[in-house]
Design a protein around this motif. Structure first.
Motif, mmCIF file in Angstrom:
data_model
loop_
_atom_site.group_PDB
_atom_site.id
_atom_site.type_symbol
_atom_site.label_atom_id
_atom_site.label_comp_id
_atom_site.label_asym_id
_atom_site.label_seq_id
_atom_site.Cartn_x
_atom_site.Cartn_y
_atom_site.Cartn_z
ATOM 1 N N ALA A 6 -7.047 -4.610 3.151
ATOM 2 C CA ALA A 6 -7.349 -3.337 2.513
ATOM 3 C C ALA A 6 -7.024 -3.403 1.027
ATOM 4 O O ALA A 6 -6.131 -4.132 0.601
ATOM 5 N N GLY A 7 -7.772 -2.617 0.227
ATOM 6 C CA GLY A 7 -7.531 -2.587 -1.206
ATOM 7 C C GLY A 7 -8.569 -3.393 -1.960
ATOM 8 O O GLY A 7 -9.511 -3.948 -1.387
ATOM 9 N N HIS A 19 -2.025 -4.195 4.382
ATOM 10 C CA HIS A 19 -2.740 -3.601 5.509
ATOM 11 C C HIS A 19 -4.129 -4.222 5.629
ATOM 12 O O HIS A 19 -4.623 -4.860 4.697
ATOM 13 N N VAL A 20 -4.749 -4.028 6.770
ATOM 14 C CA VAL A 20 -6.115 -4.502 6.996
ATOM 15 C C VAL A 20 -6.974 -3.323 7.416
ATOM 16 O O VAL A 20 -6.484 -2.310 7.933
ATOM 17 N N THR A 21 -8.276 -3.454 7.193
ATOM 18 C CA THR A 21 -9.229 -2.439 7.608
ATOM 19 C C THR A 21 -9.593 -2.643 9.073
ATOM 20 O O THR A 21 -9.148 -3.592 9.726
ATOM 21 N N LYS A 22 -10.443 -1.759 9.601
ATOM 22 C CA LYS A 22 -10.847 -1.888 11.002
ATOM 23 C C LYS A 22 -11.692 -3.128 11.245
ATOM 24 O O LYS A 22 -11.818 -3.579 12.380
ATOM 25 N N GLN A 25 0.802 -1.225 0.000
ATOM 26 C CA GLN A 25 0.000 0.000 0.000
ATOM 27 C C GLN A 25 0.834 1.275 0.000
ATOM 28 O O GLN A 25 0.296 2.360 -0.177
#
Length: 469
Positions: free
Chosen positions: A225-226, A217-220, A177
């Motif tokens: 992510a992505g 990365h990861v979201t909440k 990212q």
């Protein structure tokens, strides 16, 4: 005069300005990227056809394809090799995702140093830290090697240039990212940029026969992510899990084109770095000379690996009209179900008006139904203030009717408990082959399971509850 027929070229067409999705009629929201107000009219696309071209490699019968080129090479970390299916395959692209601070960079820096050699160079590209910061971490965990190359880049063209210069066998990018291509519009981490960066690195990996590890990365919500396309493009998707307040870390395979997807690697994070745990059951147990009320042991399956875990429960008199129900490492809904089953089917009425606390040891999270019986027995033991017999494990799913149902992998669970020295077990009916020297009691319902508690103490709990009323 005859009316002119409307041809295909005269018909309007619509396209999303964000992702390029096309449709024959206007929509307020793009179904592809979920953006509002981005669908606009434009000229109808010309019909294009692709003419047959020259093939780069002739098709062969599958039996004549050389499979030695896809032989896995070890990463130097046995627990990671277990999840990958033996190691890294040349040309494979692995996506490792996890929450911030869980230890992704520490693990991959250790892998980079242990897999580097004169024949197999490793290139570690960091886009989140400077090269000096990564060097400090390498000194702390002892991840130094002459064949490990380090670069701090956020430009995709520069990363591809490093590949031409170093010619590595393993590329680690931390993270996907943070790298962007100047030819694509948008900020780093956007859908278009992530798609372009991942596509370029995947093409380079396949052409060079280079293994690639991408940090995501990861979201909440815990999702990667992505664009979802990223998970489809890569060969392996791994999730790095763990509570930042606990030492245990789990690497779980979600997608694997070269091995099983139900494998789990166990690691321990400490000040000197991260190390694999070939036998992690000791983290989830509390060694005592004598049994304590409110504790029960079970065997859970993480992937295909059996782990012995301890469930603890504590009941105290409530000082408020609505008693507390607090859980840690257990699902609150399943604990509430076990309380209802014990009160209605087990005739234990002392739980209704007391504060109840339940937890696991070592930070392990128990979500499978096979831990129901251990949770119920721990609650019953805490309510009657009576310890369960020593060296006892409980395995089974408990239904709302009070029945104890069979679960998968009972033989593997019993074999792991027997290996660690446990001599007694409560299991559902028909458990299969039992390890020699282990006493197994088959229980059909909660009434049979509660008989392991001393009878006199079990009778005192309801009487004490009546006296308090």
């Amino acid at each position: 005069m005859a009316a002119r027929t409307k041809t295909t070229k005269d018909r309007p067409s619509y396209r999303c300005t964000e992702c390029g999705w096309q449709t024959a009629k206007w929509l307020g929201r793009c179904p592809e990227c979920q953006a509002w107000g981005t669908v606009e009219e434009y000229g109808a696309p010309a019909v294009r056809t692709t003419a047959p071209g020259r093939v780069t490699t002739s098709a062969l019968p599958i039996g004549q394809v050389d499979g030695r080129q896809a032989t896995a090479r070890t990463t130097g970390v046995p627990e990671l090799d277990r999840v990958l299916g033996g190691g890294l395959v040349p040309g494979a692209v692995v996506l490792l995702a996890g929450e911030p601070g869980v230890g992704k960079s520490t693990l991959l820096l250790d892998v980079a140093a242990k897999s580097a050699s004169a024949e197999h160079r490793t290139l570690y590209v960091t886009g989140e830290e400077s090269a000096s910061q990564v060097r400090l971490r390498a000194d702390r965990i002892g991840a130094l090697d002459d064949h490990l190359y380090l670069a701090a880049e956020t430009d995709l063209a520069a990363v591809l240039g490093h590949l031409d210069e170093v010619k590595p066998s393993l590329l680690i990018l931390d993270s996907v990212q943070t790298v962007a291509s100047p030819e694509i519009e948008g900020a780093p981490g956007g859908m278009a940029q992530v798609r372009e960066v991942a596509g370029a690195l995947i093409r380079a990996s396949k052409e060079r026969g280079m293994s690639t590890l991408l940090v995501g990365h990861v979201t909440k919500d815990g999702a990667i992510a992505g664009p979802r396309l990223l998970e489809h493009l890569v060969d392996v998707v791994l999730h790095f899990e763990g509570d930042r307040h606990a030492r245990l870390r789990l690497v779980r395979g979600v997608k694997n084109r070269y091995g099983a997807t139900d494998e789990v690697g166990c690691f321990e994070l400490h000040d000197e770095g991260i190390t694999g745990l070939a036998d992690p059951s000791g983290l989830f147990l509390t060694r005592r000379a004598e049994p304590v009320p409110g504790t029960c042991l079970t065997v859970t399956l993480e992937g295909r690996r059996p782990l012995v875990a301890e469930v603890q429960a504590l009941t105290v008199d409530s000082q408020i009209p609505s008693p507390r129900r607090t859980t840690s490492g257990l699902e609150t809904s399943r604990v509430s179900m076990m309380l209802a089953v014990l009160e209605q089917r087990g005739r234990i009425s002392a739980l209704g008006k007391r504060d109840i606390y339940s937890a696991t040891v070592g930070g392990v999270k128990l979500s499978e139904p096979a831990a129901d019986l251990a949770v119920a027995l721990a609650l019953a033991s805490a309510a009657s203030d009576t310890p369960l017999p020593k060296n006892l494990v409980a395995i089974g799913e408990v239904g709302l009717a009070g029945e104890v149902r069979r679960v998968t992998g009972v033989q593997r669970r019993l074999a792991e408990a027997h290996r660690l020295g446990f001599t007694h077990a409560l299991v559902p009916t028909d458990p299969g082959k039992v390890p020699p020297g282990m006493k197994v009691l088959e229980v059909a319902d909660m009434g049979d399971a509660l008989r392991v508690l001393p009878r006199s103490r079990r009778r005192e709990a309801p009487r004490e509850a009546e006296e308090r009323r």
